[in-house]
Design a protein around this motif. Structure first.
Motif, PDB file in Angstrom:
ATOM      1  N   PRO A 112      36.696  23.713  28.350  1.00  0.00           N
ATOM      2  CA  PRO A 112      36.893  23.050  29.644  1.00  0.00           C
ATOM      3  C   PRO A 112      37.423  23.999  30.724  1.00  0.00           C
ATOM      4  O   PRO A 112      38.596  23.991  31.077  1.00  0.00           O
ATOM      5  N   PHE A 113      36.509  24.841  31.221  1.00  0.00           N
ATOM      6  CA  PHE A 113      36.793  25.734  32.340  1.00  0.00           C
ATOM      7  C   PHE A 113      35.762  25.453  33.422  1.00  0.00           C
ATOM      8  O   PHE A 113      34.604  25.160  33.127  1.00  0.00           O
ATOM      9  N   VAL A 143      40.896  35.048  23.713  1.00  0.00           N
ATOM     10  CA  VAL A 143      41.720  35.094  24.923  1.00  0.00           C
ATOM     11  C   VAL A 143      40.801  34.756  26.094  1.00  0.00           C
ATOM     12  O   VAL A 143      39.733  35.353  26.245  1.00  0.00           O
ATOM     13  N   HIS A 144      41.214  33.782  26.914  1.00  0.00           N
ATOM     14  CA  HIS A 144      40.420  33.384  28.083  1.00  0.00           C
ATOM     15  C   HIS A 144      41.340  33.366  29.288  1.00  0.00           C
ATOM     16  O   HIS A 144      42.425  32.785  29.241  1.00  0.00           O
ATOM     17  N   ARG A 145      40.908  34.015  30.352  1.00  0.00           N
ATOM     18  CA  ARG A 145      41.707  34.068  31.572  1.00  0.00           C
ATOM     19  C   ARG A 145      41.358  32.915  32.497  1.00  0.00           C
ATOM     20  O   ARG A 145      40.287  32.337  32.434  1.00  0.00           O
ATOM     21  N   PHE A 146      42.293  32.636  33.409  1.00  0.00           N
ATOM     22  CA  PHE A 146      42.053  31.689  34.490  1.00  0.00           C
ATOM     23  C   PHE A 146      42.604  32.303  35.770  1.00  0.00           C
ATOM     24  O   PHE A 146      43.283  33.320  35.742  1.00  0.00           O
ATOM     25  N   GLY A 147      42.268  31.694  36.888  1.00  0.00           N
ATOM     26  CA  GLY A 147      42.695  32.203  38.188  1.00  0.00           C
ATOM     27  C   GLY A 147      41.550  32.937  38.861  1.00  0.00           C
ATOM     28  O   GLY A 147      40.398  32.872  38.427  1.00  0.00           O
ATOM     29  N   TYR A 201      42.261  22.752  32.446  1.00  0.00           N
ATOM     30  CA  TYR A 201      43.350  21.811  32.207  1.00  0.00           C
ATOM     31  C   TYR A 201      44.261  22.433  31.159  1.00  0.00           C
ATOM     32  O   TYR A 201      43.856  22.570  30.006  1.00  0.00           O
ATOM     33  N   PRO A 202      45.483  22.834  31.545  1.00  0.00           N
ATOM     34  CA  PRO A 202      46.403  23.412  30.562  1.00  0.00           C
ATOM     35  C   PRO A 202      46.621  22.440  29.399  1.00  0.00           C
ATOM     36  O   PRO A 202      46.719  21.237  29.589  1.00  0.00           O
ATOM     37  N   GLY A 203      46.678  22.986  28.229  1.00  0.00           N
ATOM     38  CA  GLY A 203      46.833  22.175  27.023  1.00  0.00           C
ATOM     39  C   GLY A 203      45.488  21.758  26.466  1.00  0.00           C
ATOM     40  O   GLY A 203      45.189  21.985  25.300  1.00  0.00           O
TER      41      GLY A 203
END
Length: 159
Positions: free
Chosen positions: A123-124, A82-86, A55-57
């Motif tokens: 929250p990933f 630093v945490h990546r998403f996608g 959830y962005p933010g």
């Protein structure tokens, strides 16, 4: 001197060496840098990609809260998360934690603390995409990760 953590959630890859250099540039008070880079595994050749959603933010706020707690607990001179998403293929970077301090113990403990709580509180959500093409599945939380994080609760709160 007050330390403000650098926290980023991004789809792009990161350069761990450049991030570490940023924490030491022009500094004479840094005696230790401890970094952890988490990579996507291929799970013995069965995984084509790991997809991370957030959830962005909300994700940035929680990572910042955890990083700020580390700064409150240890005498750090700098901290980067630093945490990546996608969709991330095997062999690529997922997460980076760099803790800088005048002394090694604080840097080691802060980095360890951050990873334990990133695994359990950030929250990933992770979905495995299989090489076989079988349907993707969400990765369940592991009790061992909760157990790792519990050891930090004895000496302070994360709530």
């Amino acid at each position: 001197m007050s330390v403000t953590p650098l926290v980023r959630v991004q789809s792009e890859d990161f350069d761990a060496q450049a991030e570490a250099a940023r924490l030491t540039e022009g500094r004479k008070d840094v005696g230790a840098i401890v970094s952890f880079t988490g990579l996507c595994r291929d799970e013995s050749g069965t995984l084509s990609a790991l997809e991370l959603e957030h959830y962005p933010g909300m994700a940035e706020a929680e990572l910042t809260r955890i990083a700020s707690e580390a700064i409150d607990r240890w005498p750090l001179t700098g901290l980067t998360v630093v945490h990546r998403f996608g969709k991330i293929p095997p062999g690529e970077n997922i997460v980076l934690v760099i803790a800088a301090s005048s002394h090694r113990r604080a840097a080691f403990e802060a980095a360890d603390f951050l990873m334990d709580f990133l695994k359990t509180r950030a929250p990933f959500w992770k979905k495995e995409h299989l090489v076989s093409g079988d349907s993707s599945s969400w990765v369940e939380a592991k009790s061992v990760d909760d157990k790792d994080a519990e050891r930090w609760l004895k000496s302070g709160s994360t709530d």
